[in-house]
Design a protein around this motif. Structure first.
Motif, short mmCIF file in Angstrom:
data_model
loop_
_atom_site.label_atom_id
_atom_site.label_comp_id
_atom_site.label_asym_id
_atom_site.label_seq_id
_atom_site.Cartn_x
_atom_site.Cartn_y
_atom_site.Cartn_z
N PHE A 97 -90.44 -4.49 29.42
CA PHE A 97 -89.06 -4.22 29.78
C PHE A 97 -88.06 -4.66 28.70
O PHE A 97 -86.90 -4.28 28.75
N ASN B 12 -98.64 0.41 25.66
CA ASN B 12 -97.62 1.35 26.12
C ASN B 12 -98.03 2.78 25.78
O ASN B 12 -97.97 3.69 26.63
N PHE C 299 -96.21 2.09 34.85
CA PHE C 299 -95.63 1.52 33.64
C PHE C 299 -95.72 2.45 32.44
O PHE C 299 -95.20 2.15 31.37
N ARG D 159 -92.28 3.36 30.97
CA ARG D 159 -91.45 2.42 30.22
C ARG D 159 -91.55 2.67 28.72
O ARG D 159 -92.51 3.27 28.24
#
Length: 260
Positions: A141, A163, A249, A252
């Motif tokens: 985040f 990621n 996620f 993100r």
């Protein structure tokens, strides 16, 4: 309810409501993730608060206690690491004595049977890959990362890699499909500092020789492959279906990086 940029402040909460209701209000107006990815309000809250909670002295003790309790429940039920003070999680590998470096990055030991230049770590210890996976759902985040040790640089690199890997797993509904996607990711070129495509210019030092460049490239290949294998074990459940606590996620963007 007021939203300031990407941060949530206590002044945004309505003390007449419980913490979960406040969390859902922030979610509805701010995060806008697809509802199928949100299993319950605890997960919504974790997406809001991890890395976005900024304490102020004006918050009442009752509301502070309520939010802290909610954080503890999120961590207990989902495994998502949450720093109540809104701080990034740093690597614990600050002692670099006896650790070789390449391009300014420590070549930390790994619990890995994959061939490569990394020293072998004991299986019952925590290594940098464990830290990257454990901290990912909180650290992802953050738009900034205050580096406290050179090991943090490797943690940043791995956080971005996770990621990217989760993004590649989007749409892979079985472990077999996910494994294929991760294998294809592993076959891609791995640039080193100073080469086109390296994601963090200035984070690491350019190689002073071809030998140093190849040493660091091989280390990155090894640690990426090790991370991929461990990520698959958490991104998919034992029955081979996606783990919703991880798949959400993929939306993100760590440090606002554009994912390839």
């Amino acid at each position: 309810m007021r939203i300031f940029g990407d941060k949530v402040h206590e002044s945004d909460f309505d003390e007449g409501q419980d913490a979960e209701s406040n969390a859902n209000m922030v979610y509805a107006s701010h995060l806008q993730l697809p509802s199928p990815l949100i299993p319950n309000s605890l997960f919504i809250s974790s997406l809001i608060f991890a890395g976005k909670y900024h304490p102020s002295p004006s918050i009442s003790k009752s509301l502070a206690g309520e939010i802290t309790y909610l954080f503890s429940q999120i961590q207990e039920r989902t495994g998502i690491m949450i720093d109540v003070m809104g701080n990034v999680y740093h690597s614990s590998f600050v002692d670099e004595e006896g650790i070789s470096k390449a391009c300014g990055c420590p070549l930390l030991p790994l619990k890995s049977h994959i061939r490569g230049p990394a020293p072998v770590s004991e299986q019952d210890t925590t290594d940098i890959v464990d830290e990257a996976i454990t901290f990912f759902r909180a650290n992802v985040f953050f738009k900034n990362f205050d580096i406290k040790s050179s090991s943090d640089k490797l943690l940043i690199y791995l956080t971005l890699y996770i990621n990217i890997a989760l993004k590649r797993l989007e749409g892979c509904r079985t472990l077999a499909e996910g494994t294929k996607a991760i294998i294809n990711l592993g076959l891609e070129n791995v640039p080193v500092p100073g080469e086109a495509g390296f994601p963090f210019p200035g984070l690491f030092s350019p190689a002073q020789s071809q030998k140093e460049a190849e040493l660091f490239r091989n280390y990155l290949k090894q640690i990426r492959e090790e991370t991929s294998g461990r990520l698959l074990s958490v991104a998919y459940r034992p029955n081979g279906t996606p783990n919703k606590w991880w798949s959400a996620f993929s939306k993100r963007k760590f440090m606002n990086m554009v994912l390839p």
